[in-house]
Write a protein that holds these residues in place. Structure first.
Motif, PDB file in Angstrom:
ATOM      1  N   HIS A 228      15.636  52.465  46.262  1.00 52.08           N
ATOM      2  CA  HIS A 228      15.740  51.214  45.502  1.00 52.08           C
ATOM      3  C   HIS A 228      14.892  51.348  44.234  1.00 52.08           C
ATOM      4  O   HIS A 228      13.662  51.456  44.314  1.00 52.08           O
ATOM      5  CB  HIS A 228      15.260  50.028  46.327  1.00 52.08           C
ATOM      6  N   LEU A 229      15.562  51.340  43.088  1.00 51.82           N
ATOM      7  CA  LEU A 229      14.855  51.543  41.825  1.00 51.82           C
ATOM      8  C   LEU A 229      13.841  50.427  41.578  1.00 51.82           C
ATOM      9  O   LEU A 229      12.685  50.687  41.261  1.00 51.82           O
ATOM     10  CB  LEU A 229      15.857  51.623  40.670  1.00 51.82           C
TER      11      LEU A 229
ATOM     12  N   LEU B 130      17.717  42.233  45.639  1.00 48.46           N
ATOM     13  CA  LEU B 130      17.493  43.576  45.090  1.00 48.46           C
ATOM     14  C   LEU B 130      18.203  44.643  45.921  1.00 48.46           C
ATOM     15  O   LEU B 130      18.275  45.802  45.512  1.00 48.46           O
ATOM     16  CB  LEU B 130      15.991  43.885  45.050  1.00 48.46           C
ATOM     17  N   ASP B 131      18.707  44.248  47.089  1.00 50.78           N
ATOM     18  CA  ASP B 131      19.402  45.209  47.948  1.00 50.78           C
ATOM     19  C   ASP B 131      20.888  45.204  47.604  1.00 50.78           C
ATOM     20  O   ASP B 131      21.735  44.725  48.373  1.00 50.78           O
ATOM     21  CB  ASP B 131      19.182  44.842  49.416  1.00 50.78           C
ATOM     22  N   VAL B 132      21.196  45.743  46.430  1.00 52.73           N
ATOM     23  CA  VAL B 132      22.568  45.782  45.916  1.00 52.73           C
ATOM     24  C   VAL B 132      22.852  47.189  45.388  1.00 52.73           C
ATOM     25  O   VAL B 132      21.943  47.951  45.083  1.00 52.73           O
ATOM     26  CB  VAL B 132      22.786  44.738  44.793  1.00 52.73           C
ATOM     27  N   THR B 133      24.147  47.491  45.264  1.00 54.01           N
ATOM     28  CA  THR B 133      24.558  48.829  44.853  1.00 54.01           C
ATOM     29  C   THR B 133      23.909  49.250  43.534  1.00 54.01           C
ATOM     30  O   THR B 133      23.471  50.398  43.388  1.00 54.01           O
ATOM     31  CB  THR B 133      26.091  48.890  44.713  1.00 54.01           C
ATOM     32  N   ALA B 134      23.839  48.329  42.579  1.00 57.33           N
ATOM     33  CA  ALA B 134      23.309  48.667  41.255  1.00 57.33           C
ATOM     34  C   ALA B 134      21.851  49.101  41.297  1.00 57.33           C
ATOM     35  O   ALA B 134      21.378  49.824  40.417  1.00 57.33           O
ATOM     36  CB  ALA B 134      23.468  47.477  40.309  1.00 57.33           C
ATOM     37  N   ASN B 135      21.121  48.659  42.317  1.00 56.35           N
ATOM     38  CA  ASN B 135      19.690  48.951  42.386  1.00 56.35           C
ATOM     39  C   ASN B 135      19.363  50.136  43.279  1.00 56.35           C
ATOM     40  O   ASN B 135      18.205  50.471  43.460  1.00 56.35           O
ATOM     41  CB  ASN B 135      18.927  47.705  42.871  1.00 56.35           C
TER      42      ASN B 135
END
Length: 274
Positions: free
Chosen positions: A203-204, A217-222
Motif C-alpha cells: 500500500h503506497l 486506502l485499500d483500493v487498487t490504485a493504492n
C-alpha cells in the motif's frame, strides 16, 4: 485544570533526545512502546482506561505524555473521589507497575527494553506481512475503479488497525503483470503458486493514515507491485534510497489516487515513511 490523571506513563525526554531532528520519529516510538505494553500486561486493568489521554495543551511535553500513556484514570475536578478510592486506585496502579518492572527481567536500563520492544514490533510486522503475501498469491483478483467507503477498523486495547483485502492486492499484481513497478527489469523467481515472477503487494499510502482520509486506502490504485528487494527498500533503506522509490511510485500513481479520492502530497507521503 478540569481534572487530573493517574497515569502509568513514559519519559518523553528520552525519545525527544534520541531523535532531536525528527520529532515525528520520537512520537511514533513512544506510542509504539505504549501500545506494546498495553498488549502484554495481564494485571487487572478493568478500572483503568487504555485509550490516549488529552492534556488540553499543544506543547511538546504534553503531547509526549499523551502518547506515552499506557493506562490510567481521569478524575474530574468537580467529582474527586474520597481518599479510600484514591488509595485503592494507586495501589492497583503500583501492581501494574510492578508487573511491568518484572517483565524487564534483569535489565536495569529501560531504554534497552524499549529498543527490544521496537525491534520485536518490526519483526512481528514482517511475519504478518509474509503471511499476507502468501494469501495474496492464492486469492481471486478484485478491482476498484472509484472511491470506496472506509472500512471499520479493528480496535484492540485502544489500537486501531485496518484489514487488507487480499483480492484487491492480487488484482493490483495482475494489473502490474507481476512486474516490479519501480523497476520492471527486477526479476526474482517464479512463484509456485502463480507461475509468474514473484512480487509483493504494498500500500503506497500506508493504511495507518486511514483516519486522515474520507475514502478507503485499500483500493487498487493504492496497491503497487514490488520485488522483494524494493519492498524492503521502501520500508528499511536510508532516506535517500527510500525516497527515490517513493518519488517514482508517486508519479506513477498520483492521478489514479486522486480518482479514488486520495489526495496526498509527495512530502506528506515521505513523512509517513519516516
Amino acid at each position: 485544570m478540569s481534572g487530573v490523571y493517574l497515569s502509568l506513563n513514559q519519559g518523553w525526554t528520552y525519545y525527544k533526545e534520541k531523535h532531536p531532528r525528527k520529532i515525528h520519529n520520537a512520537r511514533n516510538e513512544i506510542r509504539s512502546v505504549a501500545l506494546a505494553w498495553r498488549e502484554v500486561l495481564t494485571s487487572n486493568l478493568n478500572d483503568f482506561d487504555t485509550t490516549e489521554i488529552d492534556l488540553h495543551h499543544k506543547g511538546s511535553l504534553a503531547e509526549g505524555y499523551e502518547l506515552g500513556h499506557i493506562c490510567g484514570k481521569f478524575y474530574d475536578a468537580l467529582q474527586i473521589p474520597d481518599d479510600t478510592v484514591l488509595v485503592a486506585d494507586l495501589t492497583a496502579m503500583i501492581g501494574v507497575y510492578r508487573e511491568l518492572k518484572g517483565r524487564m527481567e534483569d535489565v536495569q536500563d529501560l531504554s534497552v527494553t524499549n529498543e527490544d520492544i521496537l525491534v520485536s514490533k518490526a519483526v512481528s510486522e514482517d511475519v504478518d506481512d509474509t503471511k499476507f503475501q502468501q494469501r495474496v498469491s492464492a486469492a481471486q483478483p478484485k478491482y476498484t475503479a472509484s472511491p470506496q467507503p472506509k472500512k471499520e477498523p479493528r480496535v484492540s486495547r485502544g489500537r486501531k488497525s485496518w484489514q487488507r483485502d487480499i483480492g484487491i492486492a492480487r488484482g493490483a499484481l495482475e494489473n502490474a503483470n507481476f512486474l516490479c513497478e519501480f523497476d520492471p527489469t527486477h526479476v526474482s523467481y517464479t512463484s509456485k503458486r502463480t507461475g509468474r515472477n514473484y512480487v509483493e503487494a504494498h500500500h503506497l499510502v500506508p493504511l495507518n493514515l486511514q483516519d486522515q482520509f474520507e475514502y478507503s486506502l485499500d483500493v487498487t490504485a493504492n496497491v503497487v507491485a514490488l520485488c522483494r528487494n524494493c519492498h524492503g527498500r521502501i520500508h528499511y533503506a536510508v532516506a535517500s534510497e527510500k525516497e527515490e522509490v517513493l518519488e517514482k511510485l508517486y508519479e506513477l500513481r498520483r492521478e489514479r489516487l486522486l480518482g479514488h479520492g486520495i489526495d496526498i502530497g509527495l512530502e506528506d507521503l515521505k513523512r509517513a515513511y519516516d
